[in-house]
Design a protein around this motif. Sequence first.
Motif, PDB file in Angstrom:
ATOM      1  N   GLU A  97       1.084  -1.042  -0.013  1.00  0.00           N
ATOM      2  CA  GLU A  97      -0.159   0.037  -0.146  1.00  0.00           C
ATOM      3  C   GLU A  97       0.999   1.374  -0.109  1.00  0.00           C
ATOM      4  O   GLU A  97       1.592   1.423   0.936  1.00  0.00           O
ATOM      5  CB  GLU A  97      -0.995   0.269   1.312  1.00  0.00           C
ATOM      6  CG  GLU A  97      -1.819   1.259   1.198  1.00  0.00           C
ATOM      7  CD  GLU A  97      -2.546   1.414   0.040  1.00  0.00           C
ATOM      8  OE1 GLU A  97      -2.354   2.290  -0.805  1.00  0.00           O
ATOM      9  OE2 GLU A  97      -3.562   0.374   0.036  1.00  0.00           O
ATOM     10  N   GLN A  98       0.703   2.375  -0.863  1.00  0.00           N
ATOM     11  CA  GLN A  98       1.520   3.269  -1.187  1.00  0.00           C
ATOM     12  C   GLN A  98       0.914   4.522  -0.731  1.00  0.00           C
ATOM     13  O   GLN A  98       1.589   5.494  -0.703  1.00  0.00           O
ATOM     14  CB  GLN A  98       1.911   3.551  -2.657  1.00  0.00           C
ATOM     15  CG  GLN A  98       2.731   2.393  -3.257  1.00  0.00           C
ATOM     16  CD  GLN A  98       4.155   2.015  -2.660  1.00  0.00           C
ATOM     17  OE1 GLN A  98       4.843   2.950  -2.059  1.00  0.00           O
ATOM     18  NE2 GLN A  98       4.433   0.793  -2.472  1.00  0.00           N
ATOM     19  N   THR A 147      -6.837  -0.024  -0.809  1.00  0.00           N
ATOM     20  CA  THR A 147      -7.618  -0.805  -1.790  1.00  0.00           C
ATOM     21  C   THR A 147      -7.645  -2.262  -1.581  1.00  0.00           C
ATOM     22  O   THR A 147      -6.852  -2.532  -0.559  1.00  0.00           O
ATOM     23  CB  THR A 147      -6.895  -0.863  -3.230  1.00  0.00           C
ATOM     24  OG1 THR A 147      -5.360  -1.504  -3.260  1.00  0.00           O
ATOM     25  CG2 THR A 147      -6.571   0.726  -3.974  1.00  0.00           C
ATOM     26  N   ALA A 148      -8.700  -3.014  -1.944  1.00  0.00           N
ATOM     27  CA  ALA A 148      -8.720  -4.429  -1.541  1.00  0.00           C
ATOM     28  C   ALA A 148      -7.486  -5.276  -1.657  1.00  0.00           C
ATOM     29  O   ALA A 148      -7.272  -6.250  -1.209  1.00  0.00           O
ATOM     30  CB  ALA A 148     -10.085  -4.986  -2.391  1.00  0.00           C
ATOM     31  N   ASP A 149      -6.741  -4.927  -2.797  1.00  0.00           N
ATOM     32  CA  ASP A 149      -5.403  -5.726  -3.123  1.00  0.00           C
ATOM     33  C   ASP A 149      -4.607  -5.717  -1.726  1.00  0.00           C
ATOM     34  O   ASP A 149      -3.853  -6.717  -2.007  1.00  0.00           O
ATOM     35  CB  ASP A 149      -4.765  -5.178  -4.304  1.00  0.00           C
ATOM     36  CG  ASP A 149      -5.752  -5.421  -5.678  1.00  0.00           C
ATOM     37  OD1 ASP A 149      -6.530  -6.346  -5.524  1.00  0.00           O
ATOM     38  OD2 ASP A 149      -5.177  -4.672  -6.493  1.00  0.00           O
ATOM     39  N   GLY A 172      -8.854   2.544   6.259  1.00  0.00           N
ATOM     40  CA  GLY A 172      -8.783   2.841   4.960  1.00  0.00           C
ATOM     41  C   GLY A 172     -10.052   1.768   4.087  1.00  0.00           C
ATOM     42  O   GLY A 172     -10.293   0.928   4.925  1.00  0.00           O
ATOM     43  N   PRO A 173     -10.367   2.445   3.123  1.00  0.00           N
ATOM     44  CA  PRO A 173     -11.403   1.716   2.407  1.00  0.00           C
ATOM     45  C   PRO A 173     -11.125   0.201   1.585  1.00  0.00           C
ATOM     46  O   PRO A 173     -11.919  -0.481   1.365  1.00  0.00           O
ATOM     47  CB  PRO A 173     -11.780   2.668   1.347  1.00  0.00           C
ATOM     48  CG  PRO A 173     -10.606   3.218   0.965  1.00  0.00           C
ATOM     49  CD  PRO A 173      -9.898   3.408   2.279  1.00  0.00           C
ATOM     50  N   GLY A 174      -9.855  -0.123   1.818  1.00  0.00           N
ATOM     51  CA  GLY A 174      -9.438  -1.504   1.351  1.00  0.00           C
ATOM     52  C   GLY A 174     -10.058  -2.233   2.092  1.00  0.00           C
ATOM     53  O   GLY A 174     -10.423  -3.638   1.588  1.00  0.00           O
ATOM     54  N   TRP A 175      -9.953  -2.432   3.427  1.00  0.00           N
ATOM     55  CA  TRP A 175     -10.634  -3.534   4.351  1.00  0.00           C
ATOM     56  C   TRP A 175     -12.129  -3.702   3.940  1.00  0.00           C
ATOM     57  O   TRP A 175     -12.526  -4.824   3.980  1.00  0.00           O
ATOM     58  CB  TRP A 175     -10.454  -3.148   5.792  1.00  0.00           C
ATOM     59  CG  TRP A 175      -9.032  -2.845   5.874  1.00  0.00           C
ATOM     60  CD1 TRP A 175      -8.356  -1.360   6.317  1.00  0.00           C
ATOM     61  CD2 TRP A 175      -7.735  -3.967   6.277  1.00  0.00           C
ATOM     62  NE1 TRP A 175      -7.077  -1.724   6.603  1.00  0.00           N
ATOM     63  CE2 TRP A 175      -6.607  -3.151   6.326  1.00  0.00           C
ATOM     64  CE3 TRP A 175      -7.820  -5.024   6.089  1.00  0.00           C
ATOM     65  CZ2 TRP A 175      -5.357  -3.704   6.781  1.00  0.00           C
ATOM     66  CZ3 TRP A 175      -6.574  -5.661   6.239  1.00  0.00           C
ATOM     67  CH2 TRP A 175      -5.722  -5.144   6.849  1.00  0.00           C
ATOM     68  N   LEU A 176     -12.646  -2.471   3.603  1.00  0.00           N
ATOM     69  CA  LEU A 176     -14.220  -2.461   3.331  1.00  0.00           C
ATOM     70  C   LEU A 176     -14.571  -3.306   2.062  1.00  0.00           C
ATOM     71  O   LEU A 176     -15.254  -4.049   2.039  1.00  0.00           O
ATOM     72  CB  LEU A 176     -14.810  -1.193   3.419  1.00  0.00           C
ATOM     73  CG  LEU A 176     -16.407  -1.351   3.544  1.00  0.00           C
ATOM     74  CD1 LEU A 176     -16.967  -1.864   4.690  1.00  0.00           C
ATOM     75  CD2 LEU A 176     -16.822   0.464   3.591  1.00  0.00           C
TER      76      LEU A 176
END
Length: 213
Positions: A97-98, A147-149, A172-176
Amino acid sequence: MRLLDLLDAARDLDCGAVAGIVVTLTAQHGVAETWTGACVPALRRLAAGPDRPGRPIDIAAEHTLSVGIARGLDLVSAPRHDDIRSNHVLLACAPGEQHDLALKALSAALFERRVGTFALGASLPWESLFMATERTAPGAVVVWSQTADTADVAGLLTVAGCFPDTAFHAGGPGWLAAGVVPRLTRAGLSYLTSLDLAVSACARVREPLDMEA
């Protein structure tokens, strides 16, 4: 909250002006209100594309805005960034994650609450997060995924399980997007949905930052 000023400075590719606006706004309104009321809307406005159809997205302006906001947030909390002995919250991005700008906002907002941070930046390997947690014994850890990745729930739960006395939080929205929030909460971790919630959760550390020392 001077949204148009931020956008104008970004389109002029003036990082210094962006940073100056951020510093001014935080002094007037606080970090949380500046972040949610000006910085995030400005970032979304540029990411949404040009006002006139057919024109390309101004990537240079987006980068200028991001860099300028980051610089401004660093300036807000710079007076104690070198005093690692008083820091009690560890902030890091998940591996790969950047995007660490939101963590800079959290660091600055915690500084307002007399809580210091170890801000470890983008793409921290899980092994390094383990070692950093072991070394610093923070009261709380926040791991950001945009992000999900990058929402590696197994990696986060493995590290968190090694430190039962430390509060681990996912931001962060990635976990969601990855649909892993229920697994996190069942394991005792919290999912932070806003900067205000993150500040409230992370401010519960063992002792305050001594601003007078």
